[in-house]
Motif scaffolding. Structure first.
Motif, PDB file in Angstrom:
ATOM      1  N   VAL A  58       0.855  -1.188   0.000  1.00 42.57           N
ATOM      2  CA  VAL A  58       0.000   0.000   0.000  1.00 42.57           C
ATOM      3  C   VAL A  58       0.890   1.236   0.000  1.00 42.57           C
ATOM      4  CG1 VAL A  58      -1.745   1.329   1.239  1.00 42.57           C
ATOM      5  CG2 VAL A  58      -1.867  -1.172   1.242  1.00 42.57           C
ATOM      6  N   GLY A  59       0.674   2.130  -0.960  1.00 39.87           N
ATOM      7  CA  GLY A  59       1.480   3.337  -1.086  1.00 39.87           C
ATOM      8  C   GLY A  59       0.936   4.495  -0.271  1.00 39.87           C
ATOM      9  N   GLU A  60       1.789   5.477  -0.015  1.00 37.59           N
ATOM     10  CA  GLU A  60       1.465   6.628   0.828  1.00 37.59           C
ATOM     11  C   GLU A  60       1.366   7.895  -0.002  1.00 37.59           C
ATOM     12  OE1 GLU A  60       3.809   9.489   4.041  1.00 37.59           O
ATOM     13  OE2 GLU A  60       4.483   7.415   3.770  1.00 37.59           O
ATOM     14  N   HIS A  61       0.220   8.580   0.097  1.00 38.61           N
ATOM     15  CA  HIS A  61       0.053   9.911  -0.483  1.00 38.61           C
ATOM     16  C   HIS A  61      -0.749  10.764   0.491  1.00 38.61           C
ATOM     17  CE1 HIS A  61       1.077   7.734  -4.185  1.00 38.61           C
ATOM     18  NE2 HIS A  61       1.439   8.902  -4.676  1.00 38.61           N
ATOM     19  N   THR A  96      10.028  12.485   5.204  1.00 40.25           N
ATOM     20  CA  THR A  96       9.130  13.323   5.998  1.00 40.25           C
ATOM     21  C   THR A  96       8.381  12.526   7.060  1.00 40.25           C
ATOM     22  OG1 THR A  96       7.389  13.081   4.315  1.00 40.25           O
ATOM     23  CG2 THR A  96       8.820  15.014   4.148  1.00 40.25           C
ATOM     24  N   THR A  97       8.940  11.382   7.433  1.00 43.87           N
ATOM     25  CA  THR A  97       8.336  10.519   8.448  1.00 43.87           C
ATOM     26  C   THR A  97       9.258  10.440   9.646  1.00 43.87           C
ATOM     27  OG1 THR A  97       7.248   9.179   6.757  1.00 43.87           O
ATOM     28  CG2 THR A  97       7.513   8.182   8.923  1.00 43.87           C
ATOM     29  N   ASP A  98       8.708  10.588  10.853  1.00 45.02           N
ATOM     30  CA  ASP A  98       9.530  10.435  12.040  1.00 45.02           C
ATOM     31  C   ASP A  98       9.925   8.970  12.196  1.00 45.02           C
ATOM     32  OD1 ASP A  98      10.609  11.463  14.670  1.00 45.02           O
ATOM     33  OD2 ASP A  98       9.330   9.833  15.336  1.00 45.02           O
ATOM     34  N   PRO A  99      11.209   8.640  12.225  1.00 50.28           N
ATOM     35  CA  PRO A  99      11.625   7.241  12.266  1.00 50.28           C
ATOM     36  C   PRO A  99      11.148   6.483  13.497  1.00 50.28           C
ATOM     37  CG  PRO A  99      13.457   8.659  11.635  1.00 50.28           C
ATOM     38  CD  PRO A  99      12.360   9.554  12.093  1.00 50.28           C
ATOM     39  N   VAL A 100      11.060   7.173  14.633  1.00 51.76           N
ATOM     40  CA  VAL A 100      10.597   6.496  15.847  1.00 51.76           C
ATOM     41  C   VAL A 100       9.154   6.067  15.685  1.00 51.76           C
ATOM     42  CG1 VAL A 100      10.192   6.717  18.327  1.00 51.76           C
ATOM     43  CG2 VAL A 100      12.239   7.739  17.299  1.00 51.76           C
ATOM     44  N   ARG A 101       8.329   6.983  15.214  1.00 47.88           N
ATOM     45  CA  ARG A 101       6.913   6.640  15.035  1.00 47.88           C
ATOM     46  C   ARG A 101       6.750   5.570  13.961  1.00 47.88           C
ATOM     47  NH1 ARG A 101       3.074   5.637  17.998  1.00 47.88           N
ATOM     48  NH2 ARG A 101       1.012   6.394  17.455  1.00 47.88           N
ATOM     49  N   LEU A 102       7.543   5.671  12.903  1.00 50.55           N
ATOM     50  CA  LEU A 102       7.470   4.671  11.840  1.00 50.55           C
ATOM     51  C   LEU A 102       7.805   3.288  12.390  1.00 50.55           C
ATOM     52  CD1 LEU A 102       7.179   4.022   8.786  1.00 50.55           C
ATOM     53  CD2 LEU A 102       9.643   4.450   8.583  1.00 50.55           C
ATOM     54  N   PHE A 103       8.866   3.202  13.182  1.00 52.20           N
ATOM     55  CA  PHE A 103       9.227   1.903  13.740  1.00 52.20           C
ATOM     56  C   PHE A 103       8.126   1.378  14.659  1.00 52.20           C
ATOM     57  CE2 PHE A 103      10.904  -0.908  16.936  1.00 52.20           C
ATOM     58  CZ  PHE A 103      11.584  -1.839  16.158  1.00 52.20           C
ATOM     59  N   ALA A 125       6.274   9.954  -5.433  1.00 51.08           N
ATOM     60  CA  ALA A 125       6.107  10.656  -6.704  1.00 51.08           C
ATOM     61  C   ALA A 125       5.729  12.125  -6.524  1.00 51.08           C
ATOM     62  CB  ALA A 125       5.042   9.945  -7.541  1.00 51.08           C
ATOM     63  N   PHE A 126       5.119  12.458  -5.388  1.00 51.11           N
ATOM     64  CA  PHE A 126       4.670  13.829  -5.148  1.00 51.11           C
ATOM     65  C   PHE A 126       5.403  14.404  -3.946  1.00 51.11           C
ATOM     66  CE2 PHE A 126       1.106  11.623  -7.200  1.00 51.11           C
ATOM     67  CZ  PHE A 126       0.914  12.450  -8.300  1.00 51.11           C
ATOM     68  N   LEU A 127       5.319  15.707  -3.786  1.00 48.61           N
ATOM     69  CA  LEU A 127       6.115  16.400  -2.773  1.00 48.61           C
ATOM     70  C   LEU A 127       5.261  17.048  -1.691  1.00 48.61           C
ATOM     71  CD1 LEU A 127       8.594  18.146  -5.246  1.00 48.61           C
ATOM     72  CD2 LEU A 127       8.892  15.952  -4.067  1.00 48.61           C
ATOM     73  N   GLU A 128       3.970  16.710  -1.623  1.00 43.07           N
ATOM     74  CA  GLU A 128       3.085  17.415  -0.711  1.00 43.07           C
ATOM     75  C   GLU A 128       3.413  17.185   0.759  1.00 43.07           C
ATOM     76  OE1 GLU A 128       1.381  13.364  -1.286  1.00 43.07           O
ATOM     77  OE2 GLU A 128       1.989  14.906  -2.712  1.00 43.07           O
ATOM     78  N   SER A 129       4.110  16.098   1.074  1.00 40.22           N
ATOM     79  CA  SER A 129       4.390  15.803   2.482  1.00 40.22           C
ATOM     80  C   SER A 129       5.442  16.744   3.066  1.00 40.22           C
ATOM     81  CB  SER A 129       4.843  14.348   2.647  1.00 40.22           C
ATOM     82  OG  SER A 129       6.069  14.105   1.992  1.00 40.22           O
ATOM     83  N   PHE A 130       6.268  17.370   2.241  1.00 36.23           N
ATOM     84  CA  PHE A 130       7.305  18.251   2.771  1.00 36.23           C
ATOM     85  C   PHE A 130       6.704  19.477   3.464  1.00 36.23           C
ATOM     86  CE2 PHE A 130       9.853  15.571   0.110  1.00 36.23           C
ATOM     87  CZ  PHE A 130      11.104  15.548   0.722  1.00 36.23           C
ATOM     88  N   PRO A 131       5.881  20.294   2.800  1.00 41.16           N
ATOM     89  CA  PRO A 131       5.265  21.411   3.527  1.00 41.16           C
ATOM     90  C   PRO A 131       4.253  20.949   4.561  1.00 41.16           C
ATOM     91  CG  PRO A 131       4.373  21.272   1.297  1.00 41.16           C
ATOM     92  CD  PRO A 131       5.517  20.319   1.360  1.00 41.16           C
ATOM     93  N   LEU A 132       3.591  19.822   4.322  1.00 45.30           N
ATOM     94  CA  LEU A 132       2.566  19.347   5.244  1.00 45.30           C
ATOM     95  C   LEU A 132       3.150  19.066   6.627  1.00 45.30           C
ATOM     96  CD1 LEU A 132      -0.422  18.444   5.577  1.00 45.30           C
ATOM     97  CD2 LEU A 132       0.314  16.155   4.882  1.00 45.30           C
ATOM     98  N   PHE A 133       4.344  18.473   6.650  1.00 42.32           N
ATOM     99  CA  PHE A 133       4.958  18.121   7.922  1.00 42.32           C
ATOM    100  C   PHE A 133       6.116  19.046   8.307  1.00 42.32           C
ATOM    101  CE2 PHE A 133       3.115  14.065   6.390  1.00 42.32           C
ATOM    102  CZ  PHE A 133       2.167  13.911   7.403  1.00 42.32           C
ATOM    103  N   GLY A 134       6.254  20.156   7.570  1.00 40.96           N
ATOM    104  CA  GLY A 134       7.193  21.187   7.972  1.00 40.96           C
ATOM    105  C   GLY A 134       8.634  20.934   7.612  1.00 40.96           C
ATOM    106  N   TYR A 135       8.878  20.258   6.476  1.00 43.39           N
ATOM    107  CA  TYR A 135      10.249  19.993   6.047  1.00 43.39           C
ATOM    108  C   TYR A 135      10.565  20.769   4.781  1.00 43.39           C
ATOM    109  CZ  TYR A 135      10.209  16.160   9.395  1.00 43.39           C
ATOM    110  OH  TYR A 135      10.134  15.421  10.541  1.00 43.39           O
TER     111      TYR A 135
END
Length: 364
Positions: A58-61, A96-103, A125-135
């Protein structure tokens, strides 16, 4: 990990993945609801599991035109309706994912699924997660390496002390829960970048290579660069695994498959172009026929054509895993289900048998 899961089949692993896109049906103009899309994804995974496929992704967008922003939650739901199939993100936007939470999330998934959790990490493929999570997108490379290295440390240790640039430091932090597997398998996704292929090799992870069309032999140099980088870094050939992913659709005859798939694939192509801000003419049937010809990487046809294309790619890459995305462009679930059944019943047994001798000895 449960041996019955790990050694279920000989030969390459074969599976399917989805991004959960919400695309208007090209015939009726209606868009499926997010709830129904999620339910269909769970049902597709259940069907793939019952039919004997090896992996479901399952992919993430993070957009209103996709239903899957929280892959671990969706895979946890799937874990409760499946028994054997491995469950992976495809991909996790690692930058753009916190590694601790991901683990924590995937260790929990591993427990709920009895040792079936995996992660494909990449940029997406898209870049929306960068501004969404403040990176900041300019920090992409540094973010990726920092997050990857921290995740791998979390994967190896129950208590972690760590300091980096982009998140708060850790001081003897307890990392819980611990998964059933010794470590959660991490693959790095690549869309065709030499840099990402070499990085995956240097880090000693598996590489998931997306080949969505065109001539597959143009990606051969990337796989060779990945293995060369891994060998140079001292990693064992058995750790340098390659997964190939692509788009496809299967019917009883190749002509039927093309006739049924064309309007949905053309719809998908134009929709994605609009998402990326591109202006393009509709995909013609003539162009589509060229894109689905026997020498290309678009898997549209009867089971034998799919087998032939898979084996051609296997000769090129010697990969250990193959995954198809079967549900693009608003295709009805009934059509997706039929493709899954044909992949499992008519294609997978033949390909597994043909690749069973070589897959245990990854190329160097």
């Amino acid at each position: 990990m449960n041996d019955s899961i790990q050694n279920k089949h000989q030969g390459i692993e074969i599976g399917v993945y989805t991004l959960g896109d919400l695309v208007p049906d090209p015939h009726q103009g209606q868009t499926i609801s997010s709830r129904q899309r999620l339910l269909d994804m769970i049902e597709a995974a259940k069907l793939a599991d019952e039919a004997g496929l090896d992996i479901f992704g399952v992919g993430e967008h993070h957009r209103l035109d996709y239903a899957a922003s929280s892959t671990s939650v969706i895979l946890a739901a799937i874990a409760q309706t499946t028994k054997q199939i491995k469950l992976t993100s495809a991909t996790t936007v690692l930058t753009t994912t916190d590694p601790v939470r991901l683990f924590e999330e995937y260790a929990t998934l591993d427990l709920l699924s009895n040792g079936r959790a995996e992660i494909i990490g990449g940029r997406g493929a898209f870049l929306e997660s960068f501004p969404l999570f403040g990176y900041d997108l300019n920090d992409y490379d540094e973010l990726f390496m920092e997050n990857f290295e921290l995740f791998q440390q979390l994967n190896q240790q129950e208590k972690v002390s760590w300091q980096g640039k982009f998140r708060a430091p850790l001081q003897e932090a307890e990392i819980a829960p611990r998964p059933i597997q010794t470590q959660i398998p991490m693959w790095i996704g690549s869309g065709g970048s030499l840099v990402s292929a070499e990085r995956a090799g240097k880090l000693g992870t598996g590489m998931a290579l997306a080949i969505l069309g065109g001539a597959p032999n143009r990606f051969q140099a990337l796989v060779e660069a990945y293995r060369a980088a891994g060998n140079a870094a001292g990693h064992k050939p058995s750790d340098l695994k390659v997964a190939i992913t692509g788009h496809g659709y299967i019917s009883a005859t190749t002509q039927q498959a093309k006739d049924e798939y064309y309007p949905y694939y053309a719809n998908y192509r134009q929709y994605v172009d609009r998402q990326l801000g591109k202006t393009s003419a509709p995909l013609s049937r003539e162009e589509f026929e060229q894109m689905t010809s026997p020498e290309t990487a678009l898997f549209v046809g009867d089971p034998q054509l799919i087998i032939d294309k898979m084996m051609y790619q296997y000769e090129l890459f010697g990969h250990q895993r193959f995954m198809l995305q079967l549900d693009v462009g608003g295709i009805p679930f009934s059509n997706v289900a039929r493709s899954i059944e044909l992949l499992a019943a008519k294609v997978a047994p033949v390909v597994r048998q043909l690749t069973s001798k070589a897959v245990a000895e990854p190329r160097t």
